[in-house]
Design a protein around this motif. Structure first.
Motif, mmCIF file in Angstrom:
data_model
loop_
_atom_site.group_PDB
_atom_site.id
_atom_site.type_symbol
_atom_site.label_atom_id
_atom_site.label_comp_id
_atom_site.label_asym_id
_atom_site.label_seq_id
_atom_site.Cartn_x
_atom_site.Cartn_y
_atom_site.Cartn_z
ATOM 1 N N GLN A 68 0.832 -1.204 0.000
ATOM 2 C CA GLN A 68 0.000 0.000 0.000
ATOM 3 C C GLN A 68 0.866 1.253 0.000
ATOM 4 O O GLN A 68 1.720 1.440 0.873
ATOM 5 C CB GLN A 68 -0.932 -0.010 1.217
ATOM 6 N N HIS A 69 0.664 2.096 -1.004
ATOM 7 C CA HIS A 69 1.362 3.374 -1.058
ATOM 8 C C HIS A 69 0.878 4.270 0.078
ATOM 9 O O HIS A 69 -0.300 4.245 0.448
ATOM 10 C CB HIS A 69 1.090 4.073 -2.390
ATOM 11 N N LYS A 70 1.766 5.100 0.581
ATOM 12 C CA LYS A 70 1.397 6.050 1.633
ATOM 13 C C LYS A 70 0.677 7.264 1.066
ATOM 14 O O LYS A 70 -0.016 7.984 1.786
ATOM 15 C CB LYS A 70 2.641 6.476 2.408
ATOM 16 N N GLY A 74 -0.195 7.354 -8.731
ATOM 17 C CA GLY A 74 -0.532 7.134 -10.127
ATOM 18 C C GLY A 74 -0.138 5.736 -10.576
ATOM 19 O O GLY A 74 0.711 5.072 -9.974
ATOM 20 N N VAL A 75 -0.738 5.305 -11.679
ATOM 21 C CA VAL A 75 -0.569 3.910 -12.106
ATOM 22 C C VAL A 75 0.852 3.609 -12.567
ATOM 23 O O VAL A 75 1.330 2.481 -12.408
ATOM 24 C CB VAL A 75 -1.602 3.545 -13.194
ATOM 25 N N LEU A 177 7.519 5.491 -16.675
ATOM 26 C CA LEU A 177 7.833 6.897 -16.478
ATOM 27 C C LEU A 177 6.943 7.437 -15.368
ATOM 28 O O LEU A 177 5.747 7.646 -15.555
ATOM 29 C CB LEU A 177 7.604 7.663 -17.786
ATOM 30 N N ASP A 178 7.532 7.624 -14.180
ATOM 31 C CA ASP A 178 6.766 8.043 -13.009
ATOM 32 C C ASP A 178 5.913 9.276 -13.299
ATOM 33 O O ASP A 178 6.357 10.211 -13.966
ATOM 34 C CB ASP A 178 7.699 8.354 -11.837
ATOM 35 N N GLU A 179 4.672 9.244 -12.787
ATOM 36 C CA GLU A 179 3.727 10.360 -12.854
ATOM 37 C C GLU A 179 3.210 10.639 -14.267
ATOM 38 O O GLU A 179 2.539 11.651 -14.489
ATOM 39 C CB GLU A 179 4.340 11.636 -12.258
ATOM 40 N N ASN A 180 3.489 9.736 -15.196
ATOM 41 C CA ASN A 180 2.951 9.881 -16.552
ATOM 42 C C ASN A 180 2.129 8.631 -16.848
ATOM 43 O O ASN A 180 2.656 7.609 -17.285
ATOM 44 C CB ASN A 180 4.084 10.084 -17.558
ATOM 45 N N ASN A 181 0.818 8.758 -16.602
ATOM 46 C CA ASN A 181 -0.042 7.591 -16.443
ATOM 47 C C ASN A 181 -0.911 7.258 -17.652
ATOM 48 O O ASN A 181 -1.761 6.370 -17.552
ATOM 49 C CB ASN A 181 -0.942 7.816 -15.221
ATOM 50 N N LEU A 182 -0.705 7.932 -18.758
ATOM 51 C CA LEU A 182 -1.432 7.583 -19.978
ATOM 52 C C LEU A 182 -0.410 7.211 -21.054
ATOM 53 O O LEU A 182 0.491 7.987 -21.360
ATOM 54 C CB LEU A 182 -2.296 8.756 -20.455
ATOM 55 N N GLY A 183 -0.570 6.012 -21.606
ATOM 56 C CA GLY A 183 0.409 5.521 -22.573
ATOM 57 C C GLY A 183 1.637 4.933 -21.918
ATOM 58 O O GLY A 183 2.615 4.619 -22.590
ATOM 59 N N ALA A 216 -12.151 4.914 -15.315
ATOM 60 C CA ALA A 216 -10.872 4.402 -15.792
ATOM 61 C C ALA A 216 -10.042 5.517 -16.410
ATOM 62 O O ALA A 216 -10.563 6.410 -17.084
ATOM 63 C CB ALA A 216 -11.091 3.285 -16.816
ATOM 64 N N ILE A 217 -8.732 5.436 -16.205
ATOM 65 C CA ILE A 217 -7.842 6.513 -16.665
ATOM 66 C C ILE A 217 -7.870 6.666 -18.180
ATOM 67 O O ILE A 217 -7.678 7.748 -18.716
ATOM 68 C CB ILE A 217 -6.410 6.263 -16.157
#
Length: 326
Positions: A68-70, A74-75, A177-183, A216-217
């Motif tokens: 579990q993230h604190k 993002g995905v 790529l952290d924090e870039n959740n589309l593609g 859904a994202i």
């Protein structure tokens, strides 16, 4: 001892769908599975439901990791957390609002082992509220052909119908790529395929992709998400150029860049039109022969040549129209 397969399941507020997903995971005929559930700070009872179902599968308890993230990350970061905790020979992915056939990972694992494959993919069924159809995922069993088909938009970049040898990730330091959740999945899949020697298509329908989740994202087309897709596209282009991939035609690469930014032309803020013109500017010449509608070609032209008066007029008209529809 290292498991045969690690399955990574990102979770974020999926309580409506997660029960059927978890049951299909624990019902797998392959016994030697490691389950990695990564909760990205769900706002509902997703994890409680998961733990309750797990009580019905005592033989699986020792194979389950719940992380579990604190804080909500993002995905993309959630997937990285899964990779960091995976120990299996192969890695599979399942979305928390989907479900899988009971023999999916046994069949994919056996296929990978028997044919010494770095990647195996299967067919899937897309199910909507009032319809469904099978996607047969037809492409040659050649990593270059598959990679090029992703660049050309002929194949989708999902990971959830794939089984991938974990060493491909480790040896080549492949990360999301952290924090870039589309593609983000297509980005990683392209890099994986670049390093694959042998890929196999298992021509069986084993995955069920459910399109009921309106949250859904992939349905989120806000400018923030568009910029995330652009960042993933930029990362891919940099990767391919660094690796001197000469067998992808430059015209296909420019089309790939153009497609990733096209949704900025659907916005109602002048700054996004200006950014559209300056992102991958070498692809702007494709505007006139693209499949975009005439009105979007016109606003694209205005953005390229910085003709702001008509652009502002267009934005005001569009805003008034949207207001009248609500």
């Amino acid at each position: 001892m290292k498991k045969k397969v690690s399955i990574i399941i990102p979770i974020y507020s999926a309580e409506t769908y997660i029960a059927s997903c978890v049951q299909s995971l624990f019902d797998q005929t392959l016994a030697d599975i490691e389950y990695i559930f990564v909760d990205d700070c769900s706002l509902d009872d997703s994890i409680s439901i998961l733990k309750r179902i797990l009580e019905d599968y005592p033989a699986r308890k020792g194979h389950v990791k719940i992380i579990q993230h604190k804080e909500n990350r993002g995905v993309a970061t959630t997937r990285n957390t899964g990779l960091d905790n995976a120990t299996g020979k192969y890695i599979g992915w399942v979305d928390a609002d989907d479900w899988i056939e009971p023999d999916m990972f046994e069949k994919m694992y056996n296929s990978a082992e028997s044919k010494q494959a770095d990647l195996v993919w299967c067919n899937f069924r897309m199910t909507f509220t009032d319809s469904s159809y099978e996607n047969q995922q037809q492409v040659a069993e050649d990593s270059k052909v598959y990679l090029l088909s992703l660049i050309k938009g002929e194949m989708q970049g999902m990971l959830w119908n794939k089984l991938i040898r974990r060493e491909i990730f480790l040896e080549n330091q492949i990360r999301f790529l952290d924090e870039n959740n589309l593609g983000e999945d297509r980005n990683v899949l392209i890099k994986v395929l670049f390093y694959c020697n042998n890929i196999i298509h298992l021509e069986e329908l084993l995955y069920h992709y459910m399109q009921f989740n309106i949250g859904a994202i992939t349905r989120d087309m806000t400018p923030r998400r568009v910029y995330e897709e652009i960042n993933n596209t930029r990362d891919i282009v940099c990767f391919l150029r660094e690796k001197n991939v000469s067998w992808i035609p430059d015209s296909d690469l420019q089309n790939f860049m153009f497609r990733s930014k096209r949704k900025l032309l659907y916005t109602t803020d002048l700054i996004h039109f200006e950014k559209w013109a300056n992102i991958f500017p070498e692809s702007n010449r494709l505007l006139y022969k693209s499949y975009l509608g005439m009105r979007h070609k016109i606003v694209g032209f205005l953005a390229i040549y910085k003709i702001k008066g008509p652009l502002r007029l267009w934005i005001n008209i569009k805003k008034r129209y949207q207001t009248s529809k609500t």
